[in-house]
Write a protein that holds these residues in place. Structure first.
Motif, mmCIF file in Angstrom:
data_model
loop_
_atom_site.group_PDB
_atom_site.id
_atom_site.type_symbol
_atom_site.label_atom_id
_atom_site.label_comp_id
_atom_site.label_asym_id
_atom_site.label_seq_id
_atom_site.Cartn_x
_atom_site.Cartn_y
_atom_site.Cartn_z
ATOM 1 N N GLY A 170 69.760 51.209 50.559
ATOM 2 C CA GLY A 170 70.124 51.075 51.975
ATOM 3 C C GLY A 170 71.596 51.903 52.316
ATOM 4 O O GLY A 170 71.905 53.030 51.714
ATOM 5 N N PRO A 171 72.469 51.094 52.813
ATOM 6 C CA PRO A 171 73.754 51.817 52.874
ATOM 7 C C PRO A 171 74.665 51.778 51.728
ATOM 8 O O PRO A 171 75.864 52.157 51.743
ATOM 9 C CB PRO A 171 74.301 50.857 54.097
ATOM 10 N N TYR A 172 74.218 51.129 50.452
ATOM 11 C CA TYR A 172 75.069 50.991 49.490
ATOM 12 C C TYR A 172 74.794 51.927 48.548
ATOM 13 O O TYR A 172 73.529 52.456 48.167
ATOM 14 C CB TYR A 172 74.961 49.618 48.829
ATOM 15 N N HIS A 173 75.738 52.629 47.662
ATOM 16 C CA HIS A 173 75.615 53.465 46.714
ATOM 17 C C HIS A 173 75.853 52.827 45.194
ATOM 18 O O HIS A 173 76.853 52.261 45.261
ATOM 19 C CB HIS A 173 76.615 54.565 46.758
ATOM 20 N N ASN A 174 75.099 52.765 44.261
ATOM 21 C CA ASN A 174 75.014 52.199 43.234
ATOM 22 C C ASN A 174 75.089 53.096 41.839
ATOM 23 O O ASN A 174 74.389 54.036 41.867
ATOM 24 C CB ASN A 174 73.790 51.039 43.089
ATOM 25 N N CYS A 175 75.854 52.681 40.956
ATOM 26 C CA CYS A 175 75.973 53.426 39.550
ATOM 27 C C CYS A 175 75.306 52.746 38.567
ATOM 28 O O CYS A 175 76.051 51.844 37.961
ATOM 29 C CB CYS A 175 77.179 53.950 39.419
ATOM 30 N N THR A 176 74.103 52.947 37.971
ATOM 31 C CA THR A 176 73.435 52.324 36.984
ATOM 32 C C THR A 176 73.702 52.830 35.813
ATOM 33 O O THR A 176 73.371 53.981 35.627
ATOM 34 C CB THR A 176 72.155 52.162 37.338
ATOM 35 N N THR A 177 74.069 52.064 34.732
ATOM 36 C CA THR A 177 73.957 53.104 33.446
ATOM 37 C C THR A 177 72.674 53.076 32.674
ATOM 38 O O THR A 177 71.740 52.288 33.103
ATOM 39 C CB THR A 177 75.005 51.955 32.177
ATOM 40 N N ALA A 178 72.764 53.804 31.574
ATOM 41 C CA ALA A 178 71.338 54.004 31.043
ATOM 42 C C ALA A 178 71.279 53.087 29.859
ATOM 43 O O ALA A 178 70.052 53.186 29.054
ATOM 44 C CB ALA A 178 71.446 55.530 30.551
ATOM 45 N N PHE A 179 72.098 52.260 29.623
ATOM 46 C CA PHE A 179 72.060 51.359 28.496
ATOM 47 C C PHE A 179 71.531 50.182 28.844
ATOM 48 O O PHE A 179 71.700 49.379 29.728
ATOM 49 C CB PHE A 179 73.483 51.129 27.914
ATOM 50 N N VAL A 180 70.225 49.892 28.188
ATOM 51 C CA VAL A 180 69.677 48.154 28.045
ATOM 52 C C VAL A 180 69.550 47.776 26.719
ATOM 53 O O VAL A 180 69.796 48.395 26.041
ATOM 54 C CB VAL A 180 68.184 48.521 28.875
#
Length: 406
Positions: free
Chosen positions: A358-368
């Motif tokens: 939506g209007p939000y910009h998210n930065c997700t890591t590659a680590f799980v």
């Protein structure tokens, strides 16, 4: 030469350059195509992260061990699917039936959906299905196939037919026809998975397809390599190359690392660490699997806690993914992987995936977190291999790594 003949010749030349980027010394390279991941698409559609997490957040349980024209190498085109993973196209049977499959170095068997899949199985409905009645080279096997993926059951039976991949035809390849496809395939581009692990990972009636290739084409060197293009400004994705190492895809020297965990493509890492201040995550060494079927880097729970604390990552509610504040991405520390006394590094922006919801910009890591079935293992997926051209050497049982070109 009349105009019609001239235009036909021009068309042939254009098609040649469209589908082969390089063709010297019997070397054929086909460009990869980049697709936005289903993981990203679902979030951008406004579906709640918790709902997306139920579909993508869990781990896939990897299976446990249990005369022709001479060719010297070949290349197959890959595409992207799901959470930044790649798939390629193969044909089964004669005439060939086309499927999109993930080439997964942590699997042994091959599977695609079956025409016998129930209409009420919604995941099957969204994919191509193999129809044995259409193939003149089909050989029945009928041994049952069943496994659990992320808590969901997948079932079917084995069949045998001719596999066409790139310019190679492999006779008598045994694969599973899936009649019950898990819901996690609902939004995936790929129809199935083709394993590229060692034979002990496959069922006793089947064999990983690369081993069938080298058995039937003895002139092909027993290596394959993956190039994954990490440049987000282009749709060109990379290559899976059989029997060759493509010098245009890397710079510098290749570091070869012996395997220590066959039937997986597993190596010993000396340590993983951050600098300034020094923070070691596996100071006494740890094992890592190279997994081309995954885009993430799986980390043992204790190490993941340390890592997230260092980079300031926090859990996305309802998922197993972590994110950081986007304004901090350029300030994130570099993470170093020391393997065979050689250091391989990922900068902050290289282990972050940026997603608009939506209007939000998210930065997700590659680590799980590593799955409970393999809690002490690291898994180096696409997030690592985007940065390093990776060579899989069957005969010498080793992995080769070199800095990948954009």
């Amino acid at each position: 030469m009349n105009l019609q003949h001239f235009m036909f010749c021009i068309l042939i030349v254009l098609l040649y350059f469209m589908f082969s980027a390089e063709s010297t010394n019997n070397f054929l390279e086909i460009e990869l195509i980049r697709h936005k991941s289903a993981f990203h698409r679902l979030l951008e559609m406004g579906i709640h992260p918790a709902a997306v997490g139920k579909m993508f957040g869990k781990h896939v349980s990897k299976p446990k061990p249990k005369p022709k024209k001479d060719r010297t190498n070949d290349t197959v085109q890959l595409f992207k699917y799901m959470d930044s993973e790649y798939y390629g196209e193969i044909l089964l049977g004669r005439p060939g039936q086309r499927f999109k499959v993930v080439f997964d170095t942590a699997w042994g068997d091959s599977f695609v959906p079956s025409k016998q899949c129930s209409y009420f199985n919604v995941a099957c409905r969204n994919h191509e299905k193999y129809d044995s009645t259409r193939s003149s080279t089909y050989i029945p096997n009928n041994k049952p196939f069943e496994m659990n993926i992320s808590g969901q059951s997948m079932a079917g039976f084995f069949s045998t037919d001719t596999l066409h991949i790139g310019h190679i035809s492999v006779t008598n390849h045994t694969f599973a026809e899936i009649t019950q496809l898990p819901n996690l395939f609902l939004s995936s581009k790929a129809d199935g998975i083709f394993g590229m692990g060692f034979p002990a990972l496959a069922d006793n009636v089947s064999k990983p397809f690369f081993f069938n290739i080298i058995n039937q084409y003895p002139n092909i060197p027993h290596i394959f390599s993956f190039y994954m293009n990490r440049d987000i400004t282009t749709e060109k994705g990379g290559s899976l190359i059989f029997g060759a190492i493509s010098k245009k895809h890397y710079t510098g020297n290749i570091t070869y690392i012996p395997l220590n965990g066959v039937p997986y493509w597993q190596v010993k890492m000396d340590k993983v660490y951050f600098k300034n201040p020094m923070n070691e995550l596996c100071a006494t060494g740890c094992n890592a699997i190279f997994d081309t079927g995954s885009s993430v880097i799986e980390v043992p729970p204790t190490n993941l806690t340390q890592l997230n604390r260092r980079i300031g990552a926090y859990l996305v509610p309802g998922t197993n993914r972590y994110q950081v504040d986007c304004i901090e991405v350029l300030k994130l520390p570099t993470i170093y992987f020391q393997i065979q006394n050689t250091v391989f590094k990922l900068k902050g922006k290289e282990y972050i995936q940026e997603i608009d919801v939506g209007p939000y910009h998210n930065c997700t890591t590659a680590f799980v977190e590593s799955p409970k079935t393999m809690p002490d293992l690291w898994t180096l997926g696409g997030a690592f291999m985007y940065r390093y051209y990776t060579i899989f050497d069957v005969d010498k049982q080793q992995i080769g790594l070199a800095t990948a070109n954009l």
